[in-house]
Design an enzyme around this catalytic site. Structure first.
Site, PDB file in Angstrom:
ATOM      1  N   GLY A   1     -43.564  16.922  28.186  1.00 53.17           N
ATOM      2  CA  GLY A   1     -44.694  16.760  27.269  1.00 53.17           C
ATOM      3  C   GLY A   1     -44.738  15.323  26.747  1.00 53.17           C
TER       4      GLY A   1
ATOM      5  NE  ARG B   1     -45.009  20.838  30.711  1.00 55.90           N
ATOM      6  CZ  ARG B   1     -44.368  20.429  29.615  1.00 55.90           C
ATOM      7  NH1 ARG B   1     -43.081  20.170  29.690  1.00 55.90           N
ATOM      8  NH2 ARG B   1     -45.004  20.253  28.470  1.00 55.90           N
TER       9      ARG B   1
ATOM     10  CG  ASP C   1     -34.663  20.406  26.154  1.00 57.48           C
ATOM     11  OD1 ASP C   1     -34.338  21.343  25.407  1.00 57.48           O
ATOM     12  OD2 ASP C   1     -35.797  20.282  26.637  1.00 57.48           O
TER      13      ASP C   1
ATOM     14  CB  THR D   1     -40.006  15.825  22.740  1.00 53.74           C
ATOM     15  OG1 THR D   1     -40.634  17.046  22.318  1.00 53.74           O
ATOM     16  CG2 THR D   1     -38.624  15.763  22.109  1.00 53.74           C
TER      17      THR D   1
ATOM     18  CG  ASP E   1     -41.271  20.111  20.644  1.00 48.90           C
ATOM     19  OD1 ASP E   1     -41.044  20.613  21.764  1.00 48.90           O
ATOM     20  OD2 ASP E   1     -42.409  19.985  20.155  1.00 48.90           O
TER      21      ASP E   1
ATOM     22  CG  ASP F   1     -36.762  20.172  20.976  1.00 40.46           C
ATOM     23  OD1 ASP F   1     -37.185  21.069  21.731  1.00 40.46           O
ATOM     24  OD2 ASP F   1     -36.853  18.952  21.249  1.00 40.46           O
TER      25      ASP F   1
ATOM     26  NE  ARG G   1     -40.800  23.085  24.760  1.00 38.45           N
ATOM     27  CZ  ARG G   1     -41.635  23.149  25.793  1.00 38.45           C
ATOM     28  NH1 ARG G   1     -41.871  24.310  26.357  1.00 38.45           N
ATOM     29  NH2 ARG G   1     -42.237  22.090  26.249  1.00 38.45           N
TER      30      ARG G   1
HETATM   31  O1  F6P Z   1     -42.605  19.894  23.896  1.00 41.88           O
HETATM   32  C1  F6P Z   1     -43.773  19.385  23.343  1.00 41.88           C
HETATM   33  C2  F6P Z   1     -44.830  20.457  23.271  1.00 41.88           C
HETATM   34  O2  F6P Z   1     -45.981  19.935  22.687  1.00 41.88           O
HETATM   35  C3  F6P Z   1     -44.408  21.696  22.496  1.00 41.88           C
HETATM   36  O3  F6P Z   1     -44.449  21.511  21.100  1.00 41.88           O
HETATM   37  C4  F6P Z   1     -45.423  22.686  23.026  1.00 41.88           C
HETATM   38  O4  F6P Z   1     -44.995  24.024  22.859  1.00 41.88           O
HETATM   39  C5  F6P Z   1     -45.474  22.311  24.515  1.00 41.88           C
HETATM   40  O5  F6P Z   1     -45.158  20.933  24.589  1.00 41.88           O
HETATM   41  C6  F6P Z   1     -46.816  22.534  25.168  1.00 41.88           C
HETATM   42  O6  F6P Z   1     -46.623  22.281  26.551  1.00 41.88           O
HETATM   43  P1  F6P Z   1     -47.884  21.934  27.494  1.00 41.88           P
HETATM   44  O7  F6P Z   1     -48.342  20.566  27.135  1.00 41.88           O
HETATM   45  O8  F6P Z   1     -47.303  22.010  28.893  1.00 41.88           O
HETATM   46  O9  F6P Z   1     -48.937  22.972  27.204  1.00 41.88           O
END
Ligand code: F6P
Length: 327
Positions: free
Chosen positions: A14, A75, A106, A129, A131, A133, A175
């Site tokens: 992300g 990804r 991570d 990120t 998050d 986290d 997340r």
């Molecule tokens: O890890 C960052 C994040 O924004 C999280 O807070 C969220 O749950 C996730 O990515 C969303 O993923 P995507 O952008 O693949 O929908």
């Protein structure tokens, strides 16, 4: 000094505000130390496809203030296969890249660690990120900017909530951790903050909202981390409150991906600039399998397997502050 003449840099997972500032710092530190630098587009997918572009100090002009990532992110399922990683390795060697800096979370670090184990290829991680986290750093790149974005959004929601005497449930990202919800909730003066690290039950939420109403609060904001388990989801929580507390006109606002965008805050730009220098210098000193982090405003290096496996603790003192503030 390790025998490293060319360093790759890429963003993965992300995106987060501050990634561009980190790319800029890695590229300019390489230029400053007379090491070649190559941008790898779209993370591991671009590595497998050989999507590379040499970068110099001028390649990163005017990006420190930009959200997102000029190197794009993705990804990549193929990188989870040995064949995929072999393709990536062959491409890196063909391009003459001796090491790389991965800016991500991570999941991205896990791929880099496996890659290092299989090919003994030097890698250093920078935590990017929203998050916050990742174990081994007090702040990840993008967290501070995301907090400010969320607080600004909630301030706007509060205007309409107070104009209509409404209760708003506001869902934020993170997340499966509650750092964004807790910090932005305190910053925005939310009456209740629901995070995955605590589950105090719907009844307690209802009691708290009733107490707020009785104490004279005509509108309320409840921040809900997307990983929270108090209800099935934020819409079910809304229905539960409507059924059991008909006094309140209830609405829901899911902030979504706008939390990932925007111009990075000064803090994130400075942190990114510091981390990029540290990452390149660590590689040139022959270090590998480490993540750059910040602790008590000092930059530190954490073994990347610890950063991946570790967990960040929720701030109990801040939870107490939020309880007191919502009296
Ligand atoms: O890890 C960052 C994040 O924004 C999280 O807070 C969220 O749950 C996730 O990515 C969303 O993923 P995507 O952008 O693949 O929908």
């Amino acid at each position: 000094m390790a025998n490293i003449g060319k360093i790759g840099v890429f963003t993965s997972g992300g995106d987060s505000p501050g990634m561009n500032a980190a790319i800029r710092s890695v590229v300019r530190t390489c230029a400053y130390l007379k090491v070649e630098c190559v941008g790898i587009y779209r993370g591991y997918q671009g590595m497998i496809e050989g999507d590379f572009k040499p970068m110099d100090a001028r390649s990163v002009n005017n990006i420190i203030n930009k959200g997102g990532t000029i190197l794009k992110s993705a990804r990549c399922k193929e990188f989870r296969t040995k064949e995929g990683r072999q393709k990536a390795y062959d491409n890196l060697r063909k391009e003459g890249i001796d090491a790389f800096v991965v800016i991500g979370g991570d999941g991205s670090f896990t791929g880099a660690m496996i890659f290092n184990q299989e090919f003994h290829f030097p890698i250093i991680g920078i935590p990017g990120t929203i998050d916050n986290d990742i174990f081994g750093t007090t702040f990840t790149l993008g967290f501070d900017t995301a907090l400010n974005t969320v607080v600004e959004a909630i301030d706007k929601i509060r205007d309409t909530a107070s104009s209509h005497n409404r209760l708003f449930f506001v869902e934020v990202m993170g997340r499966d951790v509650g750092h964004i919800a807790l910090n932005a909730g305190v910053g925005a003066g939310a009456e209740e903050i629901l995070i995955p690290e605590e589950n105090l039950g719907r009844e307690r939420l209802l009691e708290s909202l009733k107490r707020s109403k009785e104490s004279g609060k005509s509108s309320s904001i409840v921040i809900v981390a997307e990983g929270d388990k108090t209800g099935k989801n934020i819409f079910e929580l809304k229905e539960y409150v409507e059924e059991n507390f008909p006094d309140y006109d209830v609405r829901v606002s899911v902030l979504g991906h706008m939390q990932r965008g925007g111009s990075p805050s000064c803090y994130d730009r400075v942190l990114a600039s510091r981390m990029g220098v540290k990452a390149v210098e660590a590689l040139l000193q022959g270090k590998t399998n480490l993540m750059v982090g910040v602790q008590d405003n000092e930059l530190i290096l954490t073994p990347i397997h610890k950063a991946i496996k570790g967990h960040t603790k929720i701030d109990k003192e801040l939870i107490r502050v939020s309880d007191i503030m919502s009296i």
